[in-house]
Scaffold this active site. Structure first.
Site, PDB file in Angstrom:
ATOM      1  N   ASP A 259      -4.508  -8.925   2.595  1.00 13.73           N
ATOM      2  CA  ASP A 259      -3.851 -10.172   2.966  1.00 13.73           C
ATOM      3  C   ASP A 259      -2.366 -10.154   2.611  1.00 13.73           C
ATOM      4  O   ASP A 259      -1.988  -9.753   1.506  1.00 13.73           O
ATOM      5  CB  ASP A 259      -4.547 -11.330   2.240  1.00 13.73           C
ATOM      6  CG  ASP A 259      -3.927 -12.676   2.533  1.00 13.73           C
ATOM      7  OD1 ASP A 259      -4.020 -13.131   3.685  1.00 13.73           O
ATOM      8  OD2 ASP A 259      -3.343 -13.284   1.608  1.00 13.73           O
ATOM      9  N   GLU A 292      -2.273  -7.381   6.920  1.00 15.44           N
ATOM     10  CA  GLU A 292      -1.551  -8.551   7.424  1.00 15.44           C
ATOM     11  C   GLU A 292      -0.159  -8.438   6.834  1.00 15.44           C
ATOM     12  O   GLU A 292      -0.006  -8.367   5.608  1.00 15.44           O
ATOM     13  CB  GLU A 292      -2.199  -9.858   6.990  1.00 15.44           C
ATOM     14  CG  GLU A 292      -1.437 -11.072   7.525  1.00 15.44           C
ATOM     15  CD  GLU A 292      -1.871 -12.382   6.902  1.00 15.44           C
ATOM     16  OE1 GLU A 292      -1.827 -13.408   7.596  1.00 15.44           O
ATOM     17  OE2 GLU A 292      -2.236 -12.402   5.707  1.00 15.44           O
TER      18      GLU A 292
END
Length: 592
Positions: A259, A292
């Site tokens: 993330d 990401e």
């Protein structure tokens, strides 16, 4: 593929074959720490010169324990492997080798075969409930499920990004063995399991590291979530490296989605991470690493990461389909068709240009990367749940246009990802939900309203009441899928179309993906374009896309085999591309 016996995380309580448990925590500014068991017994830990506290004694699985930092301060283990009583409760010892795997020889699948299905375990009913859906996902053609973060979070309702115990799978979803049973069942159906891990921050409630071990964080650097984690320290690096190895080797996870890595510094840690992990996993395993990354760092993809969520492609397509240009969509407002074609051909739209919303350069050149370095999606948890009312594309745009978008998604050489329920075009929202303490719930509620006030539809007090309360159990309930919905007539046909598209992909595109590269493109009008790739066997995959309301006349005829066309007409290519239609062809490179 049994977990390596030699794997021993540097942090936490580790139950061993001789019946003892080794306890270890890094807390350099404490001189004396002890382990306190649920029966009140206490065992002192020895401290070394690097700040590690350790002890080992006979202690059985299931026993609750805490670390005693001072006479009146007991905390859960920051590397707890199970928090059965939530984030403020005691930690529990787990025998990680007790589960008997049915698929010990599973090695995963090549990246080119990947079709991702992102899901939220809680709204699906927990680990055991997802097992019941695996046959349908396999039938659909899904080859990987991606689980939103599982780190223990406060309460039982959360997206997972507020997790504070990265080694402890969320207890409200089931036990550690329930999670292993889900992964095992997926592997039995040849479905990989990816896990979304959050290494850039901890949640705001129950984070014992920030409260009691401040050295874990940088005193001079902030992120959007608060103090940055200090990745320059070996003990901190070990915490996250071992966490990755723990999920891959102990839980047999097939890949990790990292993330918001743009919030991690130094980036050299990320570059080293992949190589260190691969060196300590079975050499024949297919292990995949997904990013990401707001920064569009092509260098990380060149350094060994499998792919990045391609927000640029999504954003350009979303603007094209919906006309929305507020917030970050404004970066793609000028020419979304051109931006989308660029993303399909080269990956990133922003490859070093100035980003309008930040007025700073963003991205690196990506044209040399494989199309499989980019994960393409129409929707994901962020792009639905960060909308004020969690509405999906199925409630926003015409069904025929959405059908074209799904064909483009599933037949481009990029790695496709569906969000749960998208395959039958559910209208069930996916809302933002939490279950913090009362004071923090209030702050989250107020913050959510302030964030949404930046959008014209919610920029007044009168409109604020339209935003669902993140802390309400009803908000969570409304986000739960009704799996029976997919068999209803209006949804079943859509499901079958998606299944057909994935089958076409697996038969004709996947075998040719290795060494595929962009070839050419042509834009006829806004929303109408052709794009092609030279595949690994030198054939040309050509996609003809028309999102517009007008038929397009193509001046040049096209040869080759029609893999799929949305208008169900004669499969012979002609010179007309009808409105709201899609055609995919495969031809020899020399054909004209």
């Amino acid at each position: 593929m049994s977990p390596p016996v030699s794997f021993l995380p540097k942090w936490g309580a580790w139950y061993q074959a001789d019946g003892t448990t080794r306890f270890r925590i890094w807390a350099p500014h404490y001189e004396q720490i002890s382990v306190v068991l649920e029966d009140g017994s206490e065992m002192a830990m020895s401290k070394d010169e690097k700040g590690w506290h350790e002890t080992c004694f006979s202690c059985q699985p299931g026993v609750r324990y805490s670390y005693k930092l001072s006479p009146d301060t007991l905390i859960p283990d920051p590397a707890s492997q199970f928090q059965p009583d939530d984030v403020h409760g005691k930690s529990a010892i787990v025998d990680q080798h007790a589960y008997q795997w049915r698929t010990p020889q599973w090695l995963g699948r090549p990246w080119e075969e990947t079709v991702i299905y992102e899901l939220h375990v809680g709204t699906c009913g927990g680990y055991s409930a997802i097992i019941k859906q695996l046959d349908a996902l396999s039938d659909l053609g899904i080859t990987a499920i991606e689980l939103m973060p599982l780190s223990e979070f406060p309460g039982s309702r959360n997206w997972g990004y507020d997790g504070v115990f990265p080694y402890a799978p969320e207890s409200s979803y089931g036990s550690p063995n329930d999670l292993k049973a889900l992964i095992d069942a997926a592997h039995e159906r040849h479905i990989m399991v990816f896990l979304d891990v959050v290494y850039n921050h901890f949640g705001p409630e129950g984070n014992v590291l920030s409260q009691y071990i401040p050295e874990f964080f940088s005193s001079d650097r902030q992120t959007a979530w608060g103090q940055a984690i200090n990745f320059t320290l070996p003990a901190v690096q070990d915490f996250f490296l071992d966490n990755a190895l723990y999920w891959l080797n102990i839980y047999h996870i097939d890949g990790l989605r990292l993330d918001a890595v743009h919030a991690i510094a130094p980036q050299s840690w990320l570059q080293d991470l992949v190589h260190k992990i691969r060196a300590r996993c079975h050499p024949e395993r297919h292990i995949h690493f997904i990013l990401e990354n707001e920064n569009n760092d092509a260098s990380l993809l060149q350094a060994g990461y499998s792919a990045q969520w391609n927000d640029d492609a999504h954003n350009a397509l979303h603007v094209l389909l919906t006309g929305e240009t507020e917030g970050y969509y404004g970066n793609f407002a000028q020419n979304p068709t051109q931006d989308l074609v660029l993303a399909l051909q080269e990956g990133f739209v922003y490859q070093g240009q100035i980003s309008p919303d930040t007025q700073k350069p963003r991205g690196q050149p990506s044209a040399d990367l494989s199309p499989t370095s980019f994960i393409f999606f129409l929707q994901n948890h962020d792009q639905i749940g960060n909308r004020a009312v969690g509405d999906r594309l199925s409630t926003q745009i015409d069904s025929a246009v959405l059908s074209v978008a799904h064909a483009l998604l599933l037949l481009s050489p990029h790695i496709p990802m569906l969000f749960m329920g998208e395959e039958w075009r559910t209208k069930t929202p996916f809302l933002y939900f939490v279950s913090h303490s009362d004071d923090l719930n209030r702050l989250v509620r107020e913050g959510r309203q302030k964030e949404m006030a930046a959008f014209s539809a919610f920029n007044s007090q009168e409109k604020a009441h339209l935003i669902p309360d993140p802390a309400s159990p009803e908000t969570f309930r409304r986000s739960c899928l009704d799996w029976a919905e997919r068999s209803q007539p209006e949804h079943a046909q859509i499901y079958e179309t998606v299944k057909k598209l994935i089958a076409v992909r697996q038969e004709h595109i996947v075998p040719r993906l290795r060494n595929a590269r962009a070839a050419s493109s042509h834009i006829w009008a806004p929303g109408a374009f052709a794009v092609s790739w030279r595949m690994g066997d030198d054939r040309l995959l050509e996609l003809f896309v028309n999102f517009s309301d007008t038929d397009i006349t193509m001046l040049t005829g096209y040869a080759g085999v029609v893999l799929y066309r949305s208008d169900h007409q004669d499969r012979k290519i002609n010179h007309t591309l009808k409105s709201h239609s899609f055609i995919a062809t495969l031809r020899e490179g020399s054909e004209r």
